[in-house]
Design an enzyme around this catalytic site. Structure first.
Site, short mmCIF file in Angstrom:
data_model
loop_
_atom_site.label_atom_id
_atom_site.label_comp_id
_atom_site.label_asym_id
_atom_site.label_seq_id
_atom_site.Cartn_x
_atom_site.Cartn_y
_atom_site.Cartn_z
N CYS A 10 0.86 -1.19 0.00
CA CYS A 10 0.00 0.00 0.00
C CYS A 10 0.90 1.24 0.00
O CYS A 10 2.07 1.15 -0.40
CB CYS A 10 -0.99 -0.02 1.17
N ASN A 13 2.08 1.57 4.46
CA ASN A 13 2.38 0.30 5.15
C ASN A 13 2.05 0.38 6.64
O ASN A 13 2.70 -0.23 7.46
CB ASN A 13 3.86 -0.10 4.95
N CYS A 15 -1.72 0.84 7.33
CA CYS A 15 -3.16 0.53 7.40
C CYS A 15 -3.51 -0.73 6.60
O CYS A 15 -3.71 -1.80 7.18
CB CYS A 15 -4.01 1.70 6.91
N ARG A 16 -3.58 -0.61 5.28
CA ARG A 16 -4.12 -1.71 4.48
C ARG A 16 -3.19 -2.91 4.36
O ARG A 16 -3.60 -4.05 4.61
CB ARG A 16 -4.49 -1.20 3.08
N SER A 17 -1.94 -2.69 3.93
CA SER A 17 -1.10 -3.86 3.63
C SER A 17 -0.69 -4.67 4.87
O SER A 17 -0.65 -5.90 4.78
CB SER A 17 0.11 -3.50 2.76
N ASP A 127 -8.44 3.85 0.73
CA ASP A 127 -7.48 4.28 1.74
C ASP A 127 -8.27 4.79 2.95
O ASP A 127 -9.01 5.77 2.83
CB ASP A 127 -6.63 5.40 1.13
#
Ligand code: 4NP
Length: 159
Positions: A10, A13, A15-17, A127
């Site tokens: 993401c 690095n 939140c999402r990934s 995001d």
């Protein structure tokens, strides 16, 4: 047998990934496949190197029974060599990955995470950074579905 190596990417690095990595590893462990699959995550930016995931991501994940252990790191050209599947959380990060030197050689390994989402309504995992709690839960649900179907795909096609 060589391991299948999966990298989730993401922007920050935090939140999402790292959530995708934790969810995927949890499923890999539950199926007893940890000897065969390796996973990691990183960001295309250098904004949060060395940092723990965002508190909101950690709290939301824990509420859903997942604990995350990761420190932010930035994507490198070595990652493009090392990993077999490089999954971008959105189109913007997909483009960021392709901007790395020699990325064109590895384009066949790079895909959008949501290509694995059986309920895909959009190409991007949104995001959640500037949004509220609902956004974090939405990201959790998208990544829970997508990592599950990614693992089923690997089981069918790579073992
Ligand atoms: P991520 O979310 O890419 O899912 O980790 C973000 C984290 C930080 C920023 C943007 C997105 N930021 O601008 O610092």
């Amino acid at each position: 047998m060589t391991k299948v190596k999966v990298l989730f990417v993401c922007l920050g690095n935090i939140c999402r990934s790292p959530l995708a990595e934790a969810l995927f590893k949890h499923k890999v462990e539950s199926k007893g496949l940890h000897m065969h699959i390796e996973a990691d995550s990183c960001g295309t930016s250098d904004y949060h190197i060395g940092q723990e995931p965002d508190d909101r991501t950690m709290i939301n994940a824990l509420k859903n029974g997942i604990s995350i252990s990761h420190r932010g790191r930035q994507l490198t050209t070595h990652d493009l060599e090392h990993f077999d599947f490089i999954l971008a959380m959105d189109r913007s990060n997909y483009q960021n990955i392709l901007r790395l030197p020699n990325a064109a050689r590895h384009e066949h390994k790079i895909a959008l995470m949501r290509m694995y989402d059986p309920q895909r309504t959009h190409d991007d995992v949104p995001d959640p950074y500037y949004g509220g709690e609902r956004g974090f839960q939405e990201v959790f649900e998208i990544l829970n579905r997508s990592t599950e179907s990614l693992l089923v795909h690997l089981e069918k096609n790579h073992f």
